[in-house]
Design an enzyme around this catalytic site. Sequence first.
Site, PDB file in Angstrom:
ATOM      1  N   ASN A  99     -32.276  11.395 -38.274  1.00 18.89           N
ATOM      2  CA  ASN A  99     -31.067  11.621 -37.478  1.00 18.89           C
ATOM      3  C   ASN A  99     -29.931  10.703 -37.916  1.00 18.89           C
ATOM      4  OD1 ASN A  99     -32.712  13.344 -36.171  1.00 18.89           O
ATOM      5  ND2 ASN A  99     -32.967  12.123 -34.334  1.00 18.89           N
ATOM      6  N   ASP A 101     -27.319  10.313 -35.819  1.00 24.84           N
ATOM      7  CA  ASP A 101     -26.549  10.102 -34.577  1.00 24.84           C
ATOM      8  C   ASP A 101     -26.486   8.652 -34.113  1.00 24.84           C
ATOM      9  OD1 ASP A 101     -29.084   9.685 -33.334  1.00 24.84           O
ATOM     10  OD2 ASP A 101     -29.243  11.794 -32.764  1.00 24.84           O
ATOM     11  N   HIS A 116     -31.239   9.687 -43.631  1.00 27.10           N
ATOM     12  CA  HIS A 116     -30.164  10.629 -43.974  1.00 27.10           C
ATOM     13  C   HIS A 116     -28.769  10.050 -43.715  1.00 27.10           C
ATOM     14  CE1 HIS A 116     -33.006  14.394 -43.695  1.00 27.10           C
ATOM     15  NE2 HIS A 116     -33.163  13.706 -44.804  1.00 27.10           N
TER      16      HIS A 116
HETATM   17  P1  OAD Z   1     -34.520  20.719 -36.851  1.00 28.77           P
HETATM   18  O1  OAD Z   1     -33.381  21.248 -36.052  1.00 28.77           O
HETATM   19  O2  OAD Z   1     -34.891  21.437 -38.089  1.00 28.77           O
HETATM   20  O3  OAD Z   1     -35.838  20.673 -35.947  1.00 28.77           O
HETATM   21  C1  OAD Z   1     -35.841  20.158 -34.650  1.00 28.77           C
HETATM   22  C2  OAD Z   1     -37.275  20.165 -34.158  1.00 28.77           C
HETATM   23  O4  OAD Z   1     -37.306  19.536 -32.892  1.00 28.77           O
HETATM   24  C3  OAD Z   1     -37.882  21.564 -33.966  1.00 28.77           C
HETATM   25  O5  OAD Z   1     -39.188  21.583 -34.551  1.00 28.77           O
HETATM   26  C4  OAD Z   1     -37.961  21.727 -32.440  1.00 28.77           C
HETATM   27  O6  OAD Z   1     -39.099  22.501 -32.049  1.00 28.77           O
HETATM   28  C5  OAD Z   1     -38.122  20.285 -32.010  1.00 28.77           C
HETATM   29  N1  OAD Z   1     -37.655  19.978 -30.652  1.00 28.77           N
HETATM   30  C6  OAD Z   1     -36.566  20.471 -30.000  1.00 28.77           C
HETATM   31  N2  OAD Z   1     -36.436  19.891 -28.806  1.00 28.77           N
HETATM   32  C7  OAD Z   1     -37.446  19.000 -28.674  1.00 28.77           C
HETATM   33  C8  OAD Z   1     -37.850  18.073 -27.656  1.00 28.77           C
HETATM   34  N3  OAD Z   1     -37.179  17.934 -26.526  1.00 28.77           N
HETATM   35  N4  OAD Z   1     -38.953  17.314 -27.891  1.00 28.77           N
HETATM   36  C9  OAD Z   1     -39.659  17.428 -29.053  1.00 28.77           C
HETATM   37  N5  OAD Z   1     -39.331  18.278 -30.041  1.00 28.77           N
HETATM   38  C10 OAD Z   1     -38.239  19.053 -29.869  1.00 28.77           C
HETATM   39  O7  OAD Z   1     -34.205  19.175 -37.128  1.00 28.77           O
HETATM   40  P2  OAD Z   1     -34.839  18.194 -38.219  1.00 28.77           P
HETATM   41  O8  OAD Z   1     -36.281  18.480 -38.428  1.00 28.77           O
HETATM   42  O9  OAD Z   1     -34.443  16.833 -37.828  1.00 28.77           O
HETATM   43  O10 OAD Z   1     -30.501  16.936 -42.627  1.00 28.77           O
HETATM   44  O11 OAD Z   1     -34.021  18.611 -39.496  1.00 28.77           O
HETATM   45  C11 OAD Z   1     -34.178  17.874 -40.665  1.00 28.77           C
HETATM   46  C12 OAD Z   1     -32.873  17.750 -41.392  1.00 28.77           C
HETATM   47  O12 OAD Z   1     -32.279  19.019 -41.600  1.00 28.77           O
HETATM   48  C13 OAD Z   1     -31.797  16.986 -40.647  1.00 28.77           C
HETATM   49  O13 OAD Z   1     -31.916  15.591 -40.774  1.00 28.77           O
HETATM   50  C14 OAD Z   1     -30.557  17.468 -41.289  1.00 28.77           C
HETATM   51  C15 OAD Z   1     -30.876  18.941 -41.259  1.00 28.77           C
HETATM   52  O14 OAD Z   1     -30.134  19.725 -42.058  1.00 28.77           O
HETATM   53  C16 OAD Z   1     -29.337  16.705 -43.218  1.00 28.77           C
HETATM   54  O15 OAD Z   1     -28.267  16.862 -42.657  1.00 28.77           O
HETATM   55  C17 OAD Z   1     -29.482  16.217 -44.603  1.00 28.77           C
END
Ligand code: OAD
Length: 241
Positions: A99, A101, A116
């Site tokens: 993240n 943020d 990132h």
């Molecule tokens: P994603 O948006 O791909 O995935 C978010 C995950 O969080 C999903 O698997 C949801 O099921 C889960 N989720 C949502 N709400 C939740 C909650 N309250 N508790 C637990 N899990 C929950 O985000 P990332 O995996 O972080 O990169 O994405 C990876 C990267 O792709 C980011 O860092 C960013 C993005 O493009 C860059 O900007 C380089």
Amino acid sequence: MIDKAIERLKKTRSLLIITGAGISAESGIPTFRGADGLWENYRAEELATPWAFERDPETVWRWYDWRRGIIGKAEPNKGHLAIKRFEEIFENFFLITQNVDGLHAKTGIKNMVEIHGNLWRVCCTRDKRTFMLTEHPLKIVPPVCECGSIVRPDVVWFGESIPGEYIQRSYEAMNRCDTLIVAGTSGVVYPVASFPQMVKDNGGFVIEVNIEETPISQIADISLYGASGDILPMLVKGLEP
Ligand code: OAD
């Protein structure tokens, strides 16, 4: 399942946590790949690239400024605070967050890498100087450096390499840990998506926390399905005297 995870954590000497956008969802920050992850019909992959920035820096900056507006008002939630508590409980602890943020840092956590980058830090496209940009909304889009060149968010975009220092610190933590908790990530963006398997290959134990199944569920020893703001405090509670 939660009891089994707590038992494992009680035996853990070195804990590694990996987080993704899901951990901040309960702070009101949209994830990237959920239904609310779209912005003006763009997907993150279309905006978070050096090519998008070269072609249309204004649109990319408007997206980041929109996110900065949401993030600027957000506070760490129970999941972030539980992770801070893990750092206090475990002598050997490290967090890798995808993240940008800054909410983990807001809890005061120290042993961490924002792999990132960070949304509030910017980098001049000419002299590469980095500095913090806290103004929101931006008066000039795209914002410019003192030297007159436009600046970019100091984050890692698709197609770019992660800075060597961040990779090195992550590898050290993976080699050291005996348990990994991976929370709130879809597990599809590399290289972080490959980290759980690397921990497994080193003989580590993997606990996943997510609201739904992901590719990591295939690798995880335990998957705990639910909101990270509920599950992580339950794990902490199980470790408290
Ligand atoms: P994603 O948006 O791909 O995935 C978010 C995950 O969080 C999903 O698997 C949801 O099921 C889960 N989720 C949502 N709400 C939740 C909650 N309250 N508790 C637990 N899990 C929950 O985000 P990332 O995996 O972080 O990169 O994405 C990876 C990267 O792709 C980011 O860092 C960013 C993005 O493009 C860059 O900007 C380089």
